[in-house]
Write a protein that holds these residues in place. Structure first.
Motif, PDB file in Angstrom:
ATOM      1  N   LEU A 119      32.869  91.864  26.601  1.00  6.54           N
ATOM      2  CA  LEU A 119      31.907  92.028  25.631  1.00  6.54           C
ATOM      3  C   LEU A 119      30.596  92.235  26.405  1.00  6.54           C
ATOM      4  O   LEU A 119      29.981  91.223  26.451  1.00  6.54           O
ATOM      5  N   GLY A 154      40.957  97.374  20.961  1.00  8.16           N
ATOM      6  CA  GLY A 154      39.655  97.263  21.607  1.00  8.16           C
ATOM      7  C   GLY A 154      39.005  98.681  22.240  1.00  8.16           C
ATOM      8  O   GLY A 154      39.942  99.457  22.169  1.00  8.16           O
ATOM      9  N   GLU A 165      39.204  91.477  26.353  1.00 10.61           N
ATOM     10  CA  GLU A 165      38.290  92.389  26.112  1.00 10.61           C
ATOM     11  C   GLU A 165      36.789  91.894  26.904  1.00 10.61           C
ATOM     12  O   GLU A 165      36.200  90.847  26.378  1.00 10.61           O
ATOM     13  N   SER A 188      39.052  96.670  27.708  1.00 10.64           N
ATOM     14  CA  SER A 188      39.981  95.812  27.058  1.00 10.64           C
ATOM     15  C   SER A 188      41.537  96.242  27.791  1.00 10.64           C
ATOM     16  O   SER A 188      41.674  97.324  28.327  1.00 10.64           O
ATOM     17  N   ALA A 244      36.059  91.060  17.722  1.00 12.45           N
ATOM     18  CA  ALA A 244      35.261  91.733  18.596  1.00 12.45           C
ATOM     19  C   ALA A 244      33.802  92.065  18.064  1.00 12.45           C
ATOM     20  O   ALA A 244      33.067  92.015  18.450  1.00 12.45           O
TER      21      ALA A 244
END
Length: 190
Positions: free
Chosen positions: A152, A125, A150, A129, A181
Motif C-alpha cells: 500500500l 487486492g 499487498e 498484491s 485495504a
C-alpha cells in the motif's frame, strides 16, 4: 520520508465495528502464549512456513496486528500492517511474494493434529498484491483459508489471513480483505 508510527498503523487496522457483531477481537498482547498457541505451527514449504510462523521478521520497524474470531468459532481473521523504508519494503515484499507463490501445499500442525492444505492462486487486492486460497478436509469437514499480501504505497504492507470451517465461499474473506485495504489506505493517506 517519515514512516507511520505503530499507533497510526493500529488505528488503520480493522476493528470489531468494521466486521460486525458476528466477530470479536482477540487480545494481541497476551502475557504468554498458551500451550496450544505454542504448538500451532505451519510446516512444509519452508519459505512460506517461516513467513507464517513469523520467524526472522524485522522488529525494528513499526508493525501492528489485529486478530478476530467469529462468535461461533468457525472463522478467524488476522490483519497486519508493517511500515518500512521503501527499499526495505520492496525487498521484504518481494521475498514474501516469492514465498507465497512458490508453494502448492502447506501443513498446519496444532494440538497433535495435522491439516494439509492445497494452495491455489487467487486474486485479492490491486496490482501490488499476491494471494492464495488454502483448501483442506478434516474428518469430512471443509476448511479453507486465504493468505494475501499487498503493498500500500511505498512504505506500508498489508498482510491478511482468513480461515473458515464448514464453508468454501471466498466471498466473506474477499469482502473483509477489501475493507481492510480500503481502511488502511484511507487512514494512512496512501
Amino acid at each position: 520520508m517519515r514512516l507511520p508510527t505503530r499507533d497510526q498503523l493500529e488505528s488503520a487496522l480493522l476493528d470489531a465495528d468494521d466486521l460486525g457483531p458476528a466477530f470479536t477481537q482477540k487480545p494481541t498482547a497476551a502475557p504468554a502464549p498458551s500451550e496450544s498457541e505454542k504448538d500451532t505451527r505451519f510446516k512444509g514449504c519452508q519459505p512460506l512456513a517461516r513467513l507464517l510462523n513469523a520467524e526472522g521478521g524485522r522488529s525494528d520497524y513499526p508493525q501492528a496486528v489485529a486478530t478476530f474470531q467469529s462468535r461461533d468459532g468457525l472463522a478467524v481473521l488476522a490483519e497486519g500492517l508493517t511500515a518500512e523504508p521503501p527499499g526495505a519494503l520492496a525487498a521484504d515484499y518481494a521475498q514474501a511474494k516469492q514465498a507465497l507463490e512458490s508453494c502448492d501445499s502447506i501443513s498446519l500442525e496444532s494440538a497433535g493434529q495435522t491439516i494439509k492444505f492445497s494452495l491455489t492462486p487467487i486474486h485479492f487486492g490491486g496490482p501490488d498484491s499476491s494471494a492464495v486460497r488454502m483448501d483442506a478436509t478434516r474428518q469430512g469437514v471443509l476448511i479453507n483459508g486465504y493468505i494475501a499480501i499487498e503493498r500500500l504505497g511505498d512504505s506500508v504492507a498489508l498482510s491478511y489471513l482468513f480461515f473458515q470451517v464448514g464453508g468454501d465461499s471466498s466471498q466473506l474473506a474477499s469482502h473483509f480483505y477489501e475493507r481492510a485495504a480500503d481502511k488502511a489506505r484511507t487512514s494512512l493517506d496512501l
